[in-house]
Design a protein around this motif. Structure first.
Motif, PDB file in Angstrom:
ATOM      1  N   VAL A  48     -29.913  -3.333  49.717  1.00 15.79           N
ATOM      2  CA  VAL A  48     -29.227  -4.624  49.826  1.00 15.79           C
ATOM      3  C   VAL A  48     -28.710  -5.082  48.469  1.00 15.79           C
ATOM      4  O   VAL A  48     -27.567  -5.554  48.346  1.00 15.79           O
ATOM      5  CB  VAL A  48     -30.190  -5.664  50.437  1.00 15.79           C
ATOM      6  CG1 VAL A  48     -29.639  -7.071  50.276  1.00 15.79           C
ATOM      7  CG2 VAL A  48     -30.427  -5.369  51.917  1.00 15.79           C
ATOM      8  N   TRP A  49     -29.532  -4.957  47.457  1.00 13.74           N
ATOM      9  CA  TRP A  49     -29.104  -5.379  46.123  1.00 13.74           C
ATOM     10  C   TRP A  49     -27.972  -4.495  45.597  1.00 13.74           C
ATOM     11  O   TRP A  49     -27.054  -4.977  44.935  1.00 13.74           O
ATOM     12  CB  TRP A  49     -30.292  -5.357  45.171  1.00 13.74           C
ATOM     13  CG  TRP A  49     -31.161  -6.586  45.302  1.00 13.74           C
ATOM     14  CD1 TRP A  49     -31.301  -7.371  46.399  1.00 13.74           C
ATOM     15  CD2 TRP A  49     -31.993  -7.145  44.286  1.00 13.74           C
ATOM     16  NE1 TRP A  49     -32.184  -8.383  46.141  1.00 13.74           N
ATOM     17  CE2 TRP A  49     -32.623  -8.268  44.872  1.00 13.74           C
ATOM     18  CE3 TRP A  49     -32.289  -6.787  42.986  1.00 13.74           C
ATOM     19  CZ2 TRP A  49     -33.531  -9.047  44.157  1.00 13.74           C
ATOM     20  CZ3 TRP A  49     -33.192  -7.568  42.267  1.00 13.74           C
ATOM     21  CH2 TRP A  49     -33.793  -8.691  42.841  1.00 13.74           C
ATOM     22  N   SER A  50     -28.039  -3.209  45.864  1.00 14.18           N
ATOM     23  CA  SER A  50     -26.956  -2.316  45.441  1.00 14.18           C
ATOM     24  C   SER A  50     -25.652  -2.697  46.122  1.00 14.18           C
ATOM     25  O   SER A  50     -24.578  -2.674  45.501  1.00 14.18           O
ATOM     26  CB  SER A  50     -27.317  -0.865  45.766  1.00 14.18           C
ATOM     27  OG  SER A  50     -28.466  -0.458  45.053  1.00 14.18           O
ATOM     28  N   CYS A  51     -25.731  -3.045  47.390  1.00 17.29           N
ATOM     29  CA  CYS A  51     -24.546  -3.488  48.128  1.00 17.29           C
ATOM     30  C   CYS A  51     -23.981  -4.757  47.505  1.00 17.29           C
ATOM     31  O   CYS A  51     -22.767  -4.903  47.359  1.00 17.29           O
ATOM     32  CB  CYS A  51     -24.921  -3.712  49.589  1.00 17.29           C
ATOM     33  SG  CYS A  51     -23.561  -4.314  50.622  1.00 17.29           S
ATOM     34  N   ALA A  52     -24.869  -5.680  47.122  1.00 15.62           N
ATOM     35  CA  ALA A  52     -24.424  -6.939  46.512  1.00 15.62           C
ATOM     36  C   ALA A  52     -23.726  -6.681  45.189  1.00 15.62           C
ATOM     37  O   ALA A  52     -22.645  -7.222  44.913  1.00 15.62           O
ATOM     38  CB  ALA A  52     -25.623  -7.866  46.319  1.00 15.62           C
ATOM     39  N   VAL A  53     -24.337  -5.858  44.354  1.00 13.48           N
ATOM     40  CA  VAL A  53     -23.732  -5.551  43.059  1.00 13.48           C
ATOM     41  C   VAL A  53     -22.385  -4.863  43.243  1.00 13.48           C
ATOM     42  O   VAL A  53     -21.405  -5.182  42.560  1.00 13.48           O
ATOM     43  CB  VAL A  53     -24.688  -4.678  42.223  1.00 13.48           C
ATOM     44  CG1 VAL A  53     -23.992  -4.183  40.959  1.00 13.48           C
ATOM     45  CG2 VAL A  53     -25.945  -5.459  41.863  1.00 13.48           C
ATOM     46  N   ALA A  54     -22.323  -3.912  44.176  1.00 16.88           N
ATOM     47  CA  ALA A  54     -21.067  -3.205  44.422  1.00 16.88           C
ATOM     48  C   ALA A  54     -19.970  -4.159  44.883  1.00 16.88           C
ATOM     49  O   ALA A  54     -18.807  -4.023  44.487  1.00 16.88           O
ATOM     50  CB  ALA A  54     -21.290  -2.102  45.461  1.00 16.88           C
ATOM     51  N   SER A  55     -20.338  -5.131  45.723  1.00 20.26           N
ATOM     52  CA  SER A  55     -19.335  -6.073  46.219  1.00 20.26           C
ATOM     53  C   SER A  55     -18.746  -6.914  45.100  1.00 20.26           C
ATOM     54  O   SER A  55     -17.582  -7.323  45.159  1.00 20.26           O
ATOM     55  CB  SER A  55     -19.944  -6.977  47.297  1.00 20.26           C
ATOM     56  OG  SER A  55     -20.854  -7.902  46.735  1.00 20.26           O
ATOM     57  N   VAL A  56     -19.545  -7.169  44.055  1.00 20.03           N
ATOM     58  CA  VAL A  56     -19.043  -7.923  42.904  1.00 20.03           C
ATOM     59  C   VAL A  56     -18.206  -7.029  42.003  1.00 20.03           C
ATOM     60  O   VAL A  56     -17.142  -7.423  41.520  1.00 20.03           O
ATOM     61  CB  VAL A  56     -20.224  -8.541  42.117  1.00 20.03           C
ATOM     62  CG1 VAL A  56     -19.740  -9.163  40.808  1.00 20.03           C
ATOM     63  CG2 VAL A  56     -20.929  -9.599  42.962  1.00 20.03           C
ATOM     64  N   VAL A  57     -18.670  -5.809  41.783  1.00 13.60           N
ATOM     65  CA  VAL A  57     -17.962  -4.884  40.892  1.00 13.60           C
ATOM     66  C   VAL A  57     -16.566  -4.567  41.421  1.00 13.60           C
ATOM     67  O   VAL A  57     -15.592  -4.488  40.647  1.00 13.60           O
ATOM     68  CB  VAL A  57     -18.777  -3.594  40.711  1.00 13.60           C
ATOM     69  CG1 VAL A  57     -17.952  -2.540  39.973  1.00 13.60           C
ATOM     70  CG2 VAL A  57     -20.060  -3.884  39.946  1.00 13.60           C
ATOM     71  N   VAL A  58     -16.434  -4.386  42.738  1.00 12.28           N
ATOM     72  CA  VAL A  58     -15.127  -4.041  43.302  1.00 12.28           C
ATOM     73  C   VAL A  58     -14.238  -5.261  43.505  1.00 12.28           C
ATOM     74  O   VAL A  58     -13.087  -5.131  43.904  1.00 12.28           O
ATOM     75  CB  VAL A  58     -15.281  -3.293  44.644  1.00 12.28           C
ATOM     76  CG1 VAL A  58     -16.101  -2.033  44.470  1.00 12.28           C
ATOM     77  CG2 VAL A  58     -15.897  -4.196  45.719  1.00 12.28           C
ATOM     78  N   GLY A  59     -14.774  -6.445  43.233  1.00 14.53           N
ATOM     79  CA  GLY A  59     -13.964  -7.652  43.310  1.00 14.53           C
ATOM     80  C   GLY A  59     -13.980  -8.367  44.638  1.00 14.53           C
ATOM     81  O   GLY A  59     -13.210  -9.319  44.835  1.00 14.53           O
TER      82      GLY A  59
END
Length: 208
Positions: A48-59
């Motif tokens: 879940v946290w990886s998904c959250a970080v990825a969603s921020v990184v990709v904009g």
């Protein structure tokens, strides 16, 4: 801007398993929360946290939204584990998690989010929690008190995205529970997991 996005990615993405253990151990020590599988929580929080970080990184989300994602994601994992294993949504996680999510929204407003963001969260909490409270009042067997409190918590986070998506999440949770009940051929299944999944698709992995 890219550097600012990679810093929270490095610091927030790695300790997912550790936070899973902390979230599982801390409340159980202080409050009567049922035991939940440690390894399951570790993997789920990390995902879940990886998904959250990825969603921020990709904009998909701005950086100031990440604290809300991390706090809400941790609570969703713990509450889902409790509901699946013990058919319980403990107050210490539902009601106790509300100030944490609201605090994250306030922090977001300080970090650059619209200043009305916490107000949107409160509107979402009222709409989601109020709707579930009415359903429980009319048909007590259809929803538990824990579901209503969980709805308040989810409404805060969903409202931070937009209160307009609260009805969509409610519909998704209802459909998810019905499909699960039909697949398992049971008249009653926990409603919390469907609520959590439907909400996370808005909060952490936007598909709408």
């Amino acid at each position: 801007m890219i550097l600012l996005e990679l810093v929270p990615a490095a610091t927030a993405g790695l300790p997912g398993p550790l936070r899973g253990r902390t979230g599982r151990w801390g409340p159980r020590r202080r409050c009567p929360i049922p035991e939940v599988p440690a390894r399951w929580c570790h993997l789920a929080v990390a995902a879940v946290w990886s998904c959250a970080v990825a969603s921020v990184v990709v904009g998909a989300f701005p950086p100031w939204w990440l604290p809300t994602q991390l706090i809400t994601g941790l609570l969703l994992v713990l509450l889902t584990a409790c509901d699946l294993r013990h058919r319980r949504l403990p107050d210490v996680l539902t009601l106790g998690g509300c100030p944490l999510v609201l605090g994250a929204l306030l922090l977001a407003a300080v970090l650059g989010a619209p200043t009305r963001l916490p107000l949107w969260g409160l509107v979402g909490a009222v709409v989601f929690g109020g709707s579930y409270a009415v359903v429980r009042l009319i048909a007590p067997c259809s929803l538990g008190a824990g579901d209503v409190k969980f709805a308040v918590l989810l409404g805060l986070a969903i409202g931070g995205v937009t209160p307009l998506l609260v009805p969509v999440v409610m519909l998704g949770a209802a459909v998810g529970t019905l499909v699960t009940a039909g697949f398992l051929r049971r008249r009653a299944v926990p409603h919390g997991p469907a609520m959590a999944l439907s909400a996370w698709l808005v909060i952490g992995a936007p598909v709408f």
